[in-house]
Design a protein around this motif. Structure first.
Motif, short mmCIF file in Angstrom:
data_model
loop_
_atom_site.label_atom_id
_atom_site.label_comp_id
_atom_site.label_asym_id
_atom_site.label_seq_id
_atom_site.Cartn_x
_atom_site.Cartn_y
_atom_site.Cartn_z
N ALA A 3 -23.98 -46.62 4.92
CA ALA A 3 -24.49 -46.89 3.56
C ALA A 3 -25.76 -46.07 3.31
CB ALA A 3 -24.77 -48.38 3.41
N TRP A 4 -26.64 -46.05 4.29
CA TRP A 4 -27.88 -45.28 4.16
C TRP A 4 -27.55 -43.81 3.90
CZ3 TRP A 4 -29.79 -41.01 6.75
CH2 TRP A 4 -31.12 -40.66 6.49
N TYR A 5 -26.59 -43.27 4.65
CA TYR A 5 -26.24 -41.86 4.55
C TYR A 5 -25.73 -41.52 3.15
CZ TYR A 5 -24.27 -37.30 5.51
OH TYR A 5 -23.99 -35.97 5.46
N ARG A 6 -24.87 -42.38 2.61
CA ARG A 6 -24.32 -42.14 1.27
C ARG A 6 -25.43 -42.13 0.23
NH1 ARG A 6 -19.95 -45.24 3.33
NH2 ARG A 6 -18.28 -43.76 3.81
N GLU A 7 -26.32 -43.09 0.35
CA GLU A 7 -27.45 -43.18 -0.57
C GLU A 7 -28.36 -41.96 -0.42
OE1 GLU A 7 -28.87 -46.06 -2.38
OE2 GLU A 7 -30.74 -44.98 -2.79
N LEU A 46 -29.22 -38.58 -3.27
CA LEU A 46 -30.53 -38.33 -3.87
C LEU A 46 -30.79 -36.82 -3.91
CD1 LEU A 46 -32.62 -40.96 -1.85
CD2 LEU A 46 -31.86 -41.17 -4.23
N PRO A 47 -31.52 -36.35 -4.91
CA PRO A 47 -31.87 -34.93 -4.92
C PRO A 47 -32.92 -34.66 -3.84
CG PRO A 47 -32.90 -36.08 -6.78
CD PRO A 47 -32.05 -37.08 -6.07
N HIS A 48 -32.74 -33.57 -3.09
CA HIS A 48 -33.74 -33.20 -2.09
C HIS A 48 -34.29 -31.81 -2.39
CE1 HIS A 48 -33.61 -36.60 0.53
NE2 HIS A 48 -32.29 -36.53 0.62
#
Ligand code: C2E
Ligand code: MG
Ligand code: MG
Ligand code: MG
Length: 275
Positions: free
Chosen positions: A265-269, A273-275
Protein backbone atom coordinates in the motif's frame (compact mmCIF):
# COMPACT_ATOMS: atom_id res chain seq x y z
CA UNK A 1 36.09 -8.57 45.77
CA UNK A 2 34.13 -9.05 49.02
CA UNK A 3 31.06 -11.08 49.71
CA UNK A 4 28.45 -8.73 48.32
CA UNK A 5 30.22 -8.26 45.03
CA UNK A 6 30.52 -12.01 44.52
CA UNK A 7 26.87 -12.58 45.33
CA UNK A 8 25.81 -9.91 42.86
CA UNK A 9 27.96 -11.33 40.11
CA UNK A 10 26.74 -14.89 40.69
CA UNK A 11 23.10 -13.93 40.73
CA UNK A 12 23.33 -11.77 37.61
CA UNK A 13 25.18 -14.51 35.77
CA UNK A 14 22.58 -17.07 36.83
CA UNK A 15 19.88 -14.66 35.76
CA UNK A 16 21.47 -14.24 32.35
CA UNK A 17 21.78 -17.99 31.84
CA UNK A 18 18.17 -18.39 32.96
CA UNK A 19 16.95 -15.61 30.62
CA UNK A 20 18.92 -17.12 27.77
CA UNK A 21 17.34 -20.54 28.26
CA UNK A 22 13.86 -18.93 28.39
CA UNK A 23 14.56 -17.09 25.14
CA UNK A 24 16.00 -20.27 23.58
CA UNK A 25 12.82 -22.23 24.39
CA UNK A 26 10.76 -19.30 23.13
CA UNK A 27 12.57 -19.25 19.78
CA UNK A 28 12.10 -23.02 19.36
CA UNK A 29 8.37 -22.74 20.05
CA UNK A 30 8.01 -19.66 17.86
CA UNK A 31 9.70 -21.49 14.96
CA UNK A 32 7.44 -24.50 15.41
CA UNK A 33 4.29 -22.38 15.65
CA UNK A 34 5.33 -19.95 12.93
CA UNK A 35 5.18 -16.93 15.24
CA UNK A 36 7.93 -14.85 13.66
CA UNK A 37 7.29 -12.28 10.98
CA UNK A 38 9.28 -9.99 8.74
CA UNK A 39 8.82 -6.26 8.48
CA UNK A 40 10.09 -4.33 5.50
CA UNK A 41 11.78 -0.96 5.26
CA UNK A 42 12.38 0.67 1.87
CA UNK A 43 15.66 2.13 0.64
CA UNK A 44 15.26 4.99 -1.85
CA UNK A 45 17.57 6.61 -4.37
CA UNK A 46 18.56 10.12 -3.22
CA UNK A 47 18.43 11.54 -6.77
CA UNK A 48 15.51 9.80 -8.46
CA UNK A 49 13.52 8.95 -5.29
CA UNK A 50 12.94 5.47 -6.73
CA UNK A 51 12.63 2.57 -4.31
CA UNK A 52 15.79 0.54 -4.93
CA UNK A 53 15.28 -2.25 -2.39
CA UNK A 54 13.63 -3.12 0.90
CA UNK A 55 15.33 -4.50 3.99
CA UNK A 56 13.70 -7.40 5.80
CA UNK A 57 13.70 -6.98 9.59
CA UNK A 58 12.78 -9.82 11.88
CA UNK A 59 9.93 -9.33 14.34
CA UNK A 60 8.58 -11.50 17.14
CA UNK A 61 4.99 -10.30 17.54
CA UNK A 62 3.35 -10.96 20.88
CA UNK A 63 6.75 -11.15 22.50
CA UNK A 64 7.94 -7.61 21.95
CA UNK A 65 11.62 -8.51 22.13
CA UNK A 66 13.63 -6.84 19.36
CA UNK A 67 16.04 -8.78 17.14
CA UNK A 68 19.01 -7.11 18.84
CA UNK A 69 18.03 -9.08 21.97
CA UNK A 70 17.15 -12.51 20.65
CA UNK A 71 19.38 -12.94 17.58
CA UNK A 72 22.47 -13.38 19.72
CA UNK A 73 20.71 -16.10 21.73
CA UNK A 74 19.85 -17.83 18.46
CA UNK A 75 23.53 -17.55 17.50
CA UNK A 76 24.79 -18.90 20.83
CA UNK A 77 22.40 -21.87 20.82
CA UNK A 78 22.75 -22.90 17.18
CA UNK A 79 19.15 -21.95 16.40
CA UNK A 80 20.31 -19.24 14.01
CA UNK A 81 20.58 -21.83 11.21
CA UNK A 82 16.86 -22.63 11.31
CA UNK A 83 15.85 -19.06 12.03
CA UNK A 84 17.98 -17.76 9.17
CA UNK A 85 16.49 -20.29 6.78
CA UNK A 86 13.01 -19.25 7.85
CA UNK A 87 13.94 -15.62 7.10
CA UNK A 88 15.25 -16.56 3.62
CA UNK A 89 12.10 -18.52 2.81
CA UNK A 90 9.80 -15.80 4.09
CA UNK A 91 11.67 -13.07 2.17
CA UNK A 92 11.49 -15.07 -1.08
CA UNK A 93 7.81 -15.75 -0.47
CA UNK A 94 7.09 -12.04 0.09
CA UNK A 95 9.07 -11.02 -3.00
CA UNK A 96 7.02 -13.40 -5.09
CA UNK A 97 3.73 -12.29 -3.43
CA UNK A 98 4.41 -8.60 -4.22
CA UNK A 99 5.09 -9.44 -7.86
CA UNK A 100 1.87 -11.48 -8.04
CA UNK A 101 0.11 -8.48 -6.51
CA UNK A 102 1.33 -6.22 -9.31
CA UNK A 103 4.40 -4.60 -7.76
CA UNK A 104 7.69 -4.52 -9.66
CA UNK A 105 10.45 -6.94 -8.61
CA UNK A 106 11.92 -4.98 -5.72
CA UNK A 107 14.94 -6.79 -4.24
CA UNK A 108 14.68 -7.77 -0.57
CA UNK A 109 17.86 -7.39 1.49
CA UNK A 110 18.16 -10.00 4.22
CA UNK A 111 20.35 -9.57 7.31
CA UNK A 112 22.71 -12.49 7.77
CA UNK A 113 24.35 -13.25 11.10
CA UNK A 114 28.11 -13.97 11.10
CA UNK A 115 27.43 -17.43 12.57
CA UNK A 116 24.99 -18.20 9.76
CA UNK A 117 27.32 -16.87 7.07
CA UNK A 118 30.24 -19.03 8.24
CA UNK A 119 28.23 -22.27 7.95
CA UNK A 120 29.34 -24.46 5.07
CA UNK A 121 25.93 -24.75 3.43
CA UNK A 122 25.05 -21.05 3.66
CA UNK A 123 25.11 -20.32 -0.08
CA UNK A 124 23.29 -23.53 -1.01
CA UNK A 125 20.48 -22.87 1.51
CA UNK A 126 19.99 -19.44 0.03
CA UNK A 127 19.95 -20.91 -3.47
CA UNK A 128 17.40 -23.54 -2.41
CA UNK A 129 15.05 -20.89 -1.02
CA UNK A 130 15.34 -18.86 -4.23
CA UNK A 131 14.57 -21.90 -6.39
CA UNK A 132 11.76 -23.16 -4.16
CA UNK A 133 9.94 -19.85 -4.59
CA UNK A 134 10.73 -19.53 -8.30
CA UNK A 135 12.13 -16.02 -7.98
CA UNK A 136 15.12 -14.46 -9.72
CA UNK A 137 18.34 -14.53 -7.67
CA UNK A 138 18.63 -10.78 -7.97
CA UNK A 139 15.39 -10.54 -5.98
CA UNK A 140 17.47 -11.22 -2.87
CA UNK A 141 20.40 -9.27 -1.43
CA UNK A 142 22.36 -9.92 1.71
CA UNK A 143 23.50 -7.60 4.48
CA UNK A 144 26.61 -8.69 6.35
CA UNK A 145 28.58 -7.08 9.13
CA UNK A 146 32.35 -6.92 9.18
CA UNK A 147 32.46 -9.61 11.89
CA UNK A 148 31.09 -12.11 9.38
CA UNK A 149 33.93 -11.68 6.94
CA UNK A 150 36.93 -10.77 9.09
CA UNK A 151 37.62 -14.16 10.66
CA UNK A 152 38.31 -15.95 7.40
CA UNK A 153 38.50 -13.40 4.66
CA UNK A 154 39.56 -15.85 1.92
CA UNK A 155 36.57 -18.09 2.63
CA UNK A 156 34.32 -15.03 2.71
CA UNK A 157 35.62 -13.87 -0.68
CA UNK A 158 34.91 -17.31 -2.19
CA UNK A 159 31.33 -17.40 -0.86
CA UNK A 160 30.62 -13.79 -1.81
CA UNK A 161 31.90 -14.33 -5.34
CA UNK A 162 29.65 -17.37 -5.67
CA UNK A 163 26.62 -15.32 -4.55
CA UNK A 164 27.49 -12.38 -6.76
CA UNK A 165 27.86 -14.62 -9.79
CA UNK A 166 24.20 -15.52 -9.21
CA UNK A 167 23.27 -11.83 -9.26
CA UNK A 168 22.89 -11.42 -5.49
CA UNK A 169 24.12 -8.04 -4.28
CA UNK A 170 26.26 -7.91 -1.15
CA UNK A 171 25.99 -5.11 1.34
CA UNK A 172 28.27 -4.33 4.29
CA UNK A 173 26.03 -3.25 7.17
CA UNK A 174 26.79 -0.94 10.11
CA UNK A 175 29.86 0.38 8.36
CA UNK A 176 32.16 2.45 10.55
CA UNK A 177 31.41 0.64 13.82
CA UNK A 178 33.54 -2.47 13.31
CA UNK A 179 37.11 -2.94 12.19
CA UNK A 180 36.63 -0.82 9.09
CA UNK A 181 39.99 -1.90 7.80
CA UNK A 182 40.58 -0.31 4.45
CA UNK A 183 42.81 -3.06 3.11
CA UNK A 184 40.15 -5.76 3.35
CA UNK A 185 37.46 -3.45 2.05
CA UNK A 186 39.17 -3.25 -1.32
CA UNK A 187 39.56 -7.06 -1.46
CA UNK A 188 35.95 -7.94 -0.69
CA UNK A 189 33.50 -8.40 -3.55
CA UNK A 190 30.89 -5.89 -2.33
CA UNK A 191 28.18 -3.82 -3.97
CA UNK A 192 27.13 -1.46 -1.20
CA UNK A 193 28.18 -0.10 2.13
CA UNK A 194 25.68 1.06 4.70
CA UNK A 195 26.74 3.93 6.93
CA UNK A 196 25.79 3.05 10.49
CA UNK A 197 22.91 5.00 11.99
CA UNK A 198 25.00 6.06 15.00
CA UNK A 199 26.95 8.44 12.70
CA UNK A 200 23.81 9.52 10.87
CA UNK A 201 22.12 10.45 14.16
CA UNK A 202 25.05 12.67 15.14
CA UNK A 203 25.22 14.63 11.88
CA UNK A 204 23.49 17.69 13.36
CA UNK A 205 25.59 17.84 16.52
CA UNK A 206 28.98 16.33 15.93
CA UNK A 207 31.68 17.48 13.54
CA UNK A 208 33.63 14.22 13.90
CA UNK A 209 30.63 12.15 12.75
CA UNK A 210 30.22 14.41 9.72
CA UNK A 211 33.90 13.96 8.90
CA UNK A 212 33.59 10.16 9.18
CA UNK A 213 30.49 10.08 6.98
CA UNK A 214 32.13 12.26 4.35
CA UNK A 215 35.19 10.00 4.38
CA UNK A 216 33.05 6.86 4.01
CA UNK A 217 31.18 8.42 1.08
CA UNK A 218 34.45 9.40 -0.62
CA UNK A 219 35.79 5.89 -0.08
CA UNK A 220 32.64 4.39 -1.57
CA UNK A 221 32.95 6.59 -4.65
CA UNK A 222 36.60 5.62 -5.11
CA UNK A 223 35.91 1.90 -4.72
CA UNK A 224 32.84 2.11 -6.93
CA UNK A 225 30.45 1.05 -4.20
CA UNK A 226 26.90 2.26 -3.67
CA UNK A 227 26.52 4.09 -0.37
CA UNK A 228 23.35 3.94 1.66
CA UNK A 229 22.74 5.75 4.94
CA UNK A 230 20.46 4.13 7.51
CA UNK A 231 18.56 5.76 10.36
CA UNK A 232 17.65 9.00 8.57
CA UNK A 233 15.04 10.69 10.76
CA UNK A 234 14.85 14.21 9.36
CA UNK A 235 14.79 16.08 6.11
CA UNK A 236 17.85 18.13 7.03
CA UNK A 237 19.87 14.93 7.56
CA UNK A 238 18.66 13.60 4.22
CA UNK A 239 19.59 16.85 2.45
CA UNK A 240 23.01 16.86 4.05
CA UNK A 241 23.73 13.28 2.94
CA UNK A 242 22.48 13.91 -0.57
CA UNK A 243 24.61 17.04 -0.86
CA UNK A 244 27.67 15.03 0.14
CA UNK A 245 27.10 12.37 -2.52
CA UNK A 246 25.41 9.57 -0.55
CA UNK A 247 23.44 7.49 -3.08
CA UNK A 248 20.60 5.97 -1.11
CA UNK A 249 18.51 6.72 1.95
CA UNK A 250 16.76 4.61 4.58
CA UNK A 251 15.13 5.62 7.84
CA UNK A 252 11.96 6.66 9.64
CA UNK A 253 11.95 9.90 7.63
CA UNK A 254 11.38 7.87 4.45
CA UNK A 255 9.35 5.02 5.95
CA UNK A 256 9.32 2.93 9.12
CA UNK A 257 9.60 -0.87 8.94
CA UNK A 258 6.08 -2.12 8.05
CA UNK A 259 4.36 -5.41 7.18
CA UNK A 260 4.40 -6.81 3.64
CA UNK A 261 0.81 -5.71 2.98
CA UNK A 262 1.45 -2.27 4.41
CA UNK A 263 4.49 -1.97 2.18
CA UNK A 264 2.45 -2.78 -0.95
CA UNK A 265 0.00 0.00 0.00
CA UNK A 266 2.81 2.39 0.90
CA UNK A 267 4.54 1.70 -2.43
CA UNK A 268 1.40 2.42 -4.48
CA UNK A 269 0.84 5.66 -2.62
CA UNK A 270 4.51 6.67 -2.80
CA UNK A 271 4.82 6.05 -6.54
CA UNK A 272 1.59 7.93 -7.27
CA UNK A 273 3.00 11.11 -5.72
CA UNK A 274 5.00 13.50 -7.89
CA UNK A 275 8.73 13.35 -7.12
P1 C2E B 1 20.38 -3.39 11.10
O1 C2E B 1 20.38 -4.41 10.03
O2 C2E B 1 21.50 -2.42 11.13
O3 C2E B 1 18.97 -2.68 10.98
C1 C2E B 1 18.75 -1.32 11.26
C2 C2E B 1 17.91 -1.12 12.52
O4 C2E B 1 17.59 0.27 12.61
C3 C2E B 1 16.59 -1.85 12.54
O5 C2E B 1 16.34 -2.21 13.90
C4 C2E B 1 15.59 -0.77 12.11
O6 C2E B 1 14.27 -1.02 12.55
C5 C2E B 1 16.19 0.43 12.76
N1 C2E B 1 15.86 1.69 12.08
C6 C2E B 1 15.48 1.90 10.80
N2 C2E B 1 15.29 3.20 10.54
C7 C2E B 1 15.57 3.86 11.69
C8 C2E B 1 15.56 5.25 12.05
O7 C2E B 1 15.28 6.15 11.28
N3 C2E B 1 15.92 5.53 13.35
C9 C2E B 1 16.25 4.56 14.25
N4 C2E B 1 16.56 4.94 15.48
N5 C2E B 1 16.27 3.24 13.93
C10 C2E B 1 15.94 2.90 12.66
P2 C2E B 1 15.75 -3.65 14.27
O8 C2E B 1 14.67 -3.99 13.30
O9 C2E B 1 15.43 -3.63 15.73
O10 C2E B 1 16.96 -4.61 14.00
C11 C2E B 1 18.13 -4.53 14.76
C12 C2E B 1 19.22 -5.42 14.22
O11 C2E B 1 18.84 -6.79 14.35
C13 C2E B 1 19.49 -5.22 12.73
O12 C2E B 1 20.34 -4.11 12.55
C14 C2E B 1 20.15 -6.53 12.38
O13 C2E B 1 21.50 -6.51 12.73
C15 C2E B 1 19.42 -7.51 13.29
N6 C2E B 1 18.38 -8.22 12.51
C16 C2E B 1 17.14 -7.81 12.16
N7 C2E B 1 16.50 -8.74 11.43
C17 C2E B 1 17.38 -9.78 11.29
C18 C2E B 1 17.33 -11.06 10.63
O14 C2E B 1 16.36 -11.45 9.96
N8 C2E B 1 18.45 -11.86 10.73
C19 C2E B 1 19.55 -11.46 11.41
N9 C2E B 1 20.61 -12.31 11.47
N10 C2E B 1 19.65 -10.27 12.02
C20 C2E B 1 18.57 -9.43 11.98
MG1 MG C 1 20.72 -4.40 8.03
MG1 MG D 1 22.74 -1.37 10.12
MG1 MG E 1 22.85 -3.25 13.33
Amino acid sequence: MGRKAIQFYTSSLAERVYMQSIIEEGIKTALKQDEFSLYYQPVVDMQTQHVVSVEALLRWPGNGMGPDRFIHVAEATGLIGRLGEWVFGQACEQHSAWIRGGLPAIPIAVNVSPVQFRKKNFASHLQEAIHAHCIASKGVQIELTETAVMEDIDHAITVLNELRSMGIKILLDDFGTGYSSLSYLSRLPLDKIKVDKSFVHRIQHDKASRAIIEAIIALGHTLNLEIVAEGIESDSTLQYLRYHGCHQAQGYHVCRPITGNQFAAWYREYTSLPH
